[in-house]
Design a protein around this motif. Structure first.
Motif, PDB file in Angstrom:
ATOM      1  N   HIS A  56      18.852 -33.007 -57.245  1.00 44.94           N
ATOM      2  CA  HIS A  56      19.614 -33.956 -56.324  1.00 44.94           C
ATOM      3  C   HIS A  56      20.836 -33.491 -55.787  1.00 44.94           C
ATOM      4  CE1 HIS A  56      22.359 -36.424 -58.480  1.00 44.94           C
ATOM      5  NE2 HIS A  56      21.844 -35.862 -59.506  1.00 44.94           N
ATOM      6  N   GLU A  57      21.793 -33.119 -56.632  1.00 42.84           N
ATOM      7  CA  GLU A  57      22.833 -32.457 -56.078  1.00 42.84           C
ATOM      8  C   GLU A  57      22.963 -31.337 -55.178  1.00 42.84           C
ATOM      9  OE1 GLU A  57      25.559 -33.764 -60.062  1.00 42.84           O
ATOM     10  OE2 GLU A  57      24.250 -32.020 -60.201  1.00 42.84           O
ATOM     11  N   LEU A  58      21.802 -30.278 -55.679  1.00 47.44           N
ATOM     12  CA  LEU A  58      21.755 -29.002 -54.788  1.00 47.44           C
ATOM     13  C   LEU A  58      21.080 -29.604 -53.795  1.00 47.44           C
ATOM     14  CD1 LEU A  58      21.700 -26.104 -54.969  1.00 47.44           C
ATOM     15  CD2 LEU A  58      19.486 -26.321 -55.954  1.00 47.44           C
ATOM     16  N   LEU A  59      19.975 -30.374 -53.500  1.00 43.44           N
ATOM     17  CA  LEU A  59      19.715 -30.856 -52.223  1.00 43.44           C
ATOM     18  C   LEU A  59      20.732 -31.635 -51.197  1.00 43.44           C
ATOM     19  CD1 LEU A  59      16.220 -32.140 -53.451  1.00 43.44           C
ATOM     20  CD2 LEU A  59      16.595 -30.256 -51.961  1.00 43.44           C
ATOM     21  N   ASN A  60      21.405 -32.300 -51.993  1.00 49.06           N
ATOM     22  CA  ASN A  60      22.568 -32.669 -51.252  1.00 49.06           C
ATOM     23  C   ASN A  60      23.778 -32.004 -50.496  1.00 49.06           C
ATOM     24  OD1 ASN A  60      24.579 -35.003 -50.371  1.00 49.06           O
ATOM     25  ND2 ASN A  60      25.821 -34.612 -52.156  1.00 49.06           N
ATOM     26  N   PHE A  61      23.717 -30.754 -51.289  1.00 43.93           N
ATOM     27  CA  PHE A  61      24.602 -29.621 -50.613  1.00 43.93           C
ATOM     28  C   PHE A  61      23.848 -29.081 -49.422  1.00 43.93           C
ATOM     29  CE2 PHE A  61      25.324 -24.911 -50.454  1.00 43.93           C
ATOM     30  CZ  PHE A  61      26.655 -25.018 -50.030  1.00 43.93           C
ATOM     31  N   PHE A  62      22.353 -28.699 -49.507  1.00 39.01           N
ATOM     32  CA  PHE A  62      21.637 -28.095 -48.626  1.00 39.01           C
ATOM     33  C   PHE A  62      21.766 -29.032 -47.329  1.00 39.01           C
ATOM     34  CE2 PHE A  62      18.430 -26.209 -51.594  1.00 39.01           C
ATOM     35  CZ  PHE A  62      19.338 -24.927 -51.841  1.00 39.01           C
ATOM     36  N   GLY A  63      21.671 -30.358 -47.486  1.00 36.67           N
ATOM     37  CA  GLY A  63      21.895 -31.380 -46.360  1.00 36.67           C
ATOM     38  C   GLY A  63      23.129 -31.071 -45.761  1.00 36.67           C
ATOM     39  N   HIS A  64      24.049 -31.009 -46.360  1.00 35.16           N
ATOM     40  CA  HIS A  64      25.574 -30.896 -46.104  1.00 35.16           C
ATOM     41  C   HIS A  64      25.801 -29.771 -45.104  1.00 35.16           C
ATOM     42  CE1 HIS A  64      30.159 -30.251 -46.884  1.00 35.16           C
ATOM     43  NE2 HIS A  64      29.989 -30.520 -45.589  1.00 35.16           N
ATOM     44  N   LEU A  65      25.060 -28.648 -45.705  1.00 38.90           N
ATOM     45  CA  LEU A  65      25.395 -27.115 -45.480  1.00 38.90           C
ATOM     46  C   LEU A  65      24.482 -27.223 -43.817  1.00 38.90           C
ATOM     47  CD1 LEU A  65      25.926 -24.310 -44.987  1.00 38.90           C
ATOM     48  CD2 LEU A  65      24.021 -23.871 -46.638  1.00 38.90           C
ATOM     49  N   GLU A  66      23.459 -27.615 -43.833  1.00 34.66           N
ATOM     50  CA  GLU A  66      22.575 -27.600 -42.896  1.00 34.66           C
ATOM     51  C   GLU A  66      22.918 -28.519 -41.697  1.00 34.66           C
ATOM     52  OE1 GLU A  66      18.751 -28.389 -44.683  1.00 34.66           O
ATOM     53  OE2 GLU A  66      19.393 -26.373 -46.092  1.00 34.66           O
ATOM     54  N   ARG A  67      23.498 -29.666 -41.963  1.00 37.50           N
ATOM     55  CA  ARG A  67      23.991 -30.466 -41.041  1.00 37.50           C
ATOM     56  C   ARG A  67      25.164 -29.724 -40.155  1.00 37.50           C
ATOM     57  NH1 ARG A  67      23.954 -34.351 -44.891  1.00 37.50           N
ATOM     58  NH2 ARG A  67      26.082 -34.391 -45.363  1.00 37.50           N
ATOM     59  N   GLU A  68      25.996 -29.075 -41.031  1.00 37.94           N
ATOM     60  CA  GLU A  68      27.105 -28.336 -40.395  1.00 37.94           C
ATOM     61  C   GLU A  68      26.883 -27.089 -39.625  1.00 37.94           C
ATOM     62  OE1 GLU A  68      29.929 -29.759 -40.100  1.00 37.94           O
ATOM     63  OE2 GLU A  68      30.622 -31.060 -41.635  1.00 37.94           O
ATOM     64  N   LEU A  69      25.688 -26.571 -40.214  1.00 37.35           N
ATOM     65  CA  LEU A  69      25.116 -25.428 -39.183  1.00 37.35           C
ATOM     66  C   LEU A  69      24.511 -25.865 -37.863  1.00 37.35           C
ATOM     67  CD1 LEU A  69      23.992 -23.051 -42.307  1.00 37.35           C
ATOM     68  CD2 LEU A  69      26.102 -23.027 -40.995  1.00 37.35           C
ATOM     69  N   ASP A  70      23.676 -27.156 -37.932  1.00 37.61           N
ATOM     70  CA  ASP A  70      23.266 -27.481 -36.959  1.00 37.61           C
ATOM     71  C   ASP A  70      24.356 -27.813 -35.797  1.00 37.61           C
ATOM     72  OD1 ASP A  70      20.530 -27.579 -37.042  1.00 37.61           O
ATOM     73  OD2 ASP A  70      20.626 -29.258 -38.414  1.00 37.61           O
ATOM     74  N   ALA A  71      25.336 -28.619 -36.284  1.00 36.63           N
ATOM     75  CA  ALA A  71      26.521 -29.176 -35.585  1.00 36.63           C
ATOM     76  C   ALA A  71      27.284 -27.949 -34.850  1.00 36.63           C
ATOM     77  CB  ALA A  71      27.377 -29.768 -36.271  1.00 36.63           C
ATOM     78  N   CYS A  72      27.654 -26.727 -35.633  1.00 37.98           N
ATOM     79  CA  CYS A  72      28.130 -25.273 -34.903  1.00 37.98           C
ATOM     80  C   CYS A  72      27.258 -24.637 -34.123  1.00 37.98           C
ATOM     81  CB  CYS A  72      28.957 -24.717 -36.288  1.00 37.98           C
ATOM     82  SG  CYS A  72      27.846 -23.817 -36.977  1.00 37.98           S
ATOM     83  N   GLY A  73      26.079 -24.974 -34.148  1.00 37.53           N
ATOM     84  CA  GLY A  73      25.098 -23.913 -33.367  1.00 37.53           C
ATOM     85  C   GLY A  73      24.425 -22.724 -34.021  1.00 37.53           C
ATOM     86  N   PHE A  74      24.744 -22.582 -35.309  1.00 41.76           N
ATOM     87  CA  PHE A  74      24.218 -21.569 -35.961  1.00 41.76           C
ATOM     88  C   PHE A  74      22.659 -21.730 -36.149  1.00 41.76           C
ATOM     89  CE2 PHE A  74      22.819 -19.178 -39.748  1.00 41.76           C
ATOM     90  CZ  PHE A  74      23.188 -17.968 -39.683  1.00 41.76           C
TER      91      PHE A  74
END
Lengths: 272, 272
Positions: free
Chosen positions: B195-213
């Protein structure tokens, strides 16, 4: 374990594809030479040196190879660990001290299997060894995919540089060795067949009956079994059986000096 | 493999019951000292010397022990091999050359198991090592119950005396070692839970969506899976996940130098 047969095939020594041995900041050329010898023992051929303190081709280095100088001559010298491992796919690092790092640690035996697997997939692999006194520093360790730690006396685990290379190289060699764990050298002869052994028992027991050694009929069966067990355990060859036939025959029928016979009779405890 | 923790228990080093190491006619005291060091590495304590050419307590001997001098000091000196092994029940002999003898030959690994078995039955065991240049002579070999031959490069199998002792002692130590073949040092933290790893994936992917990657919606699912696989493979700890959260946050929201941002934009290949 002296003895090297220079006429035997040295194919594996080309070390093609085997792990590259990388010595990081080695201090003494003598130790580098001893590493070359250990590498040759284990069929490893490629040596790289990172910022060695002494010229490895001077001083005591070449003599310490005990004939493995080709490895020393082909060794390459690099300014940094990063440069020395640049073309490799995987790097293992040997260490006896635990580091403040999250790392996978394998025994030399497990690492040998892992390295064989990587090499069979076509990866180029290397193993880092640190300087004689301090071992690898943490920045070098951080460049490695995996650590190798030999289970040894925890109170005295510091190995000489060449001995660390030998242990890792030995396990590398064992991982592909098809040497049987146990064998019997029979040296031109062959293991005896049971009928040959029984024939010898017959000969021995006839002569022991004749000379009176087995005269106690109550004890005879047990004594015969004990004698047979001795020779069964010995795993005799056909050649050895012929020798033993001769021993029995000559003991019983060979030349006698009457005075010496008398002396032996006095000194020897009678059976039982 | 530098590093010795002298505060750790040294119990096995008493070597009680372990194989006695018997060096037959060793030439150099330095080699005898290196043997003592290798013995200490492997938890072996009892050393016997048959007719050494140099006094083992003089010259380079003591320094070569690198701290294992107690083994050198307690070593006994004997005139003959027969005298040195008189109180032992079984004797193994190391050799790299095949002899004209009928003998059982074991690898160091198998011999270590055999020796452990014999010792567990209360037998006193010893291992003979020959002189540096020539190895054991045939009369010494004939005193042994069994030979030990290390599978090594057949074209270059001659080992330094201390290295021969190390290989045999290393296998002796491994035969009882309970070290796991592979472990992960987690260094005060613990492996991350999913669940900690999935939480990190969520964080990373949100930011990558936000920055346009991840703006290419066709390729987004595959790119996300690739990124997740990278971090899955890394076997992260809870501490490392916290570090990675910080990395993502600072990369995205940290201080920016406008000129540097422009430079990076020009240098970085766009994804895909």
């Amino acid at each position: 374990m002296a003895g090297t047969d220079r006429t035997r095939a040295n194919a594996s020594v080309a070390g093609a594809g085997g792990p590259v041995i990388v010595l990081v900041r080695p201090q003494l050329s003598e130790n580098v030479g001893m590493v070359a010898r250990a590498m040759m023992n284990c069929g490893l051929g490629e040596l790289r040196l990172v910022a060695p303190r002494e010229d490895h081709l001077s001083g005591k280095g070449p003599a310490a190879t005990s004939g493995a100088h080709v490895i020393l001559e082909n060794a390459t010298v690099h300014d940094t660990t990063a440069e020395a491992i640049a073309d490799l796919n995987r790097v293992f690092a040997t260490t006896a001290r635990r580091r403040d790092m999250v790392k996978i640690v394998q025994t030399p035996r497990r690492a040998a299997g892992t390295l064989r697997e990587l090499v069979s997939r076509g990866e180029r692999v290397g193993i880092l060894f640190g300087p004689e006194r301090a071992g690898l520093d943490n920045d070098d360790v951080a460049l490695a995919d995996c650590l190798i730690e030999a289970p040894l006396n925890p109170a005295f685990s510091s190995l000489n540089l060449a001995q660390a290379v030998l242990l890792v190289g030995y396990e590398w060699f064992q991982a592909e060795s098809d040497a049987p764990p146990e064998q019997v050298i029979v040296n031109g002869t062959r293991p005896a067949e049971k009928h040959e052994l029984l024939n010898f028992f017959g000969h021995l027991e006839r002569e022991l009956d004749a000379c009176g050694f087995l005269r106690n009929t109550d004890k005879r069966p047990g004594m015969v079994r004990n004698l047979r067990n001795i020779f069964e355990r010995a795993g005799l060859t056909e050649q050895e059986l012929r020798t033993l036939h001769g021993v029995v025959k000559e003991l019983r029928h060979g030349r006698r000096d009457p005075a010496w016979s008398e002396h032996v009779r006095e000194q020897t405890p009678t059976p039982d």
